[in-house]
Design an enzyme around this catalytic site. Sequence first.
Site, PDB file in Angstrom:
ATOM      1  N   GLU A 205      26.529  11.869  33.716  1.00 37.98           N
ATOM      2  CA  GLU A 205      25.715  11.737  34.938  1.00 37.98           C
ATOM      3  C   GLU A 205      25.488  13.104  35.589  1.00 37.98           C
ATOM      4  O   GLU A 205      25.788  13.322  36.761  1.00 37.98           O
ATOM      5  CB  GLU A 205      26.348  10.738  35.924  1.00 37.98           C
ATOM      6  N   GLU A 326      27.245   3.318  29.785  1.00 36.14           N
ATOM      7  CA  GLU A 326      27.865   2.625  30.939  1.00 36.14           C
ATOM      8  C   GLU A 326      26.962   1.479  31.326  1.00 36.14           C
ATOM      9  O   GLU A 326      25.801   1.693  31.709  1.00 36.14           O
ATOM     10  CB  GLU A 326      28.064   3.577  32.120  1.00 36.14           C
TER      11      GLU A 326
HETATM   12  O1  AHR Z   1      32.095   3.458  36.021  1.00 36.77           O
HETATM   13  C1  AHR Z   1      32.242   3.998  37.288  1.00 36.77           C
HETATM   14  C2  AHR Z   1      31.351   5.202  37.510  1.00 36.77           C
HETATM   15  O2  AHR Z   1      30.019   4.824  37.451  1.00 36.77           O
HETATM   16  C3  AHR Z   1      31.456   6.306  36.490  1.00 36.77           C
HETATM   17  O3  AHR Z   1      32.491   7.169  36.743  1.00 36.77           O
HETATM   18  C4  AHR Z   1      30.149   7.015  36.644  1.00 36.77           C
HETATM   19  O4  AHR Z   1      29.728   7.626  35.451  1.00 36.77           O
HETATM   20  C5  AHR Z   1      29.206   5.918  37.101  1.00 36.77           C
HETATM   21  O5  AHR Z   1      28.477   6.310  38.203  1.00 36.77           O
END
Ligand code: AHR
Length: 522
Positions: A205, A326
């Site tokens: 991110e 994710e």
């Molecule tokens: O999964 C929780 C958080 O969500 C992670 O650390 C980040 O990559 C995303 O914003």
Amino acid sequence: MHMKKATLYMAMILCAMFVTVPGSSAQQGGDRQATVIINADQGKETISRHIYGHFSEHLGHCIYGGYWVGMDSDIPNTNGIRNDVVEALRKIEIPNLRWPGGCFADEYHWMDGIGPASERPRMVNTHWGGVTEDNSFGTHEFMELCEQLGTEPVICGNVGSGTVKEMSQWVEYLNFDGISPMADLRRANGREEPWGVKYWGIGNENWGCGGNMTPEFYADQFRRYATYCRDYGENRLFRIAGGANSTDYNWTEVLMQRIPHRMMDGLSLHYYTTNWRDKGSATDFGEEHYFDVLRRCLEIADAIDRHITIMDRYDPRKRVALVFDEWGTWYDVEPGTNPGFLFQQNTMRDALVAALTLNYLNERCDRVKMANIAQTVNVLQALIFTEGEKMLVTPTYHIFDMFKVHHDAILLPLSLETPDYAFEGRLLPAISASTSLDEEGRIHVSLVNIDPEEATPVTIYLRGAEANKVSGTILATEAMNSHNTFENPDEVVPGEFRGARLDGDRLRLEIPPRSVVMLELD
Ligand code: AHR
């Protein structure tokens, strides 16, 4: 009615040439009838097992308490890692595990997590609760966890606050077999052989917690960092660029444009099923929120399709994989828990989100080669909860268990006609489906009915293959918010599904409301 493919009509005509269908499906089942046509002789793409991957961060009780209890713990463990969690995850054959973050990855300095535990420096986990991280779970412990799980490590390196040298040295420490400062250090810390880590994330991110970069700046950073993440011996790194946030199509566009594709094996994407303005409760919700979450989940599929369209434009031969590293639901934390620990319950609604997402990812397996649910234990859409020495598995776990038959199987193209699930005048497709052919020649069909009230009759036509036997498993619950607790850990468990009748090349069944069915055709 929702039509999955424009070709459905043609396929129906073709199908009618092969099967005897007395009357149309609509006549037989009324409005609620769904029709699936499986083209069993047209499979081309393999559903990578890595689509069924996982993500575990130094966040809340995911690592500490979730996997790691330390060697002196009374909780049964092997080298500090909980036996019960390993056993549960081995059962569902998790193919990979992404670590150490998440946002944590871009403030993690790996050298703080090696050597004697008592001498490891501490740090503040600023993203997640501001707790002190003692670094007792570091590289060796993670690699030991992966070995116990029989899973592939996916390591995400630090671009946001780390140096090129630091990342380069981490790869050398993990993967170099000869004499070198890092390989020698690894040996001094008790590990002779290199591990041969393949999957390597270059930041996380980086548009946000990973450095607030522009896509242009990150693309250049990627080129720099990736250059010094070397291949050692036979090992070939699979370098994953930190991808877009949700619908930030420009990020995907710029990275595809600016990064030479030979340097980038994967491009990631993060997209959570949530309403950031009002996440709502994981368990205490009515149909309004139920509908909203499933609608958002289905919208993600449309967004991924748009990212894929951009990738296709720059990379028509699909050399660069989309890595959806994710995904999952994100609700308000459970009352009374640390807001920075992201602990939420997990209901049948989450199981439906998982099943819809996995069905969709299967269908896009020509481009999507890896995905990682966030996060495996005790955080967000978890598969496992632990509490002291107790452990339970969630409805989402059961979906991963049921769907493991799709790992590395051949995707069979299908056409789907589904009735709608209607709520206050808004419509969603009620049924989702995906089909694959495994090495033993068995066909698996995963079917999801998101309608919370109505059962749906389904007719499946099998084209290009014969089946003599059908069996099935179902996950269905009393209520849309049914979930497992430590007091009642078996409230939501899969059962045998005996409702499918095979008649030549036609299969009939009825899918109960809010349920997931996995059929096996022999
Ligand atoms: O999964 C929780 C958080 O969500 C992670 O650390 C980040 O990559 C995303 O914003």
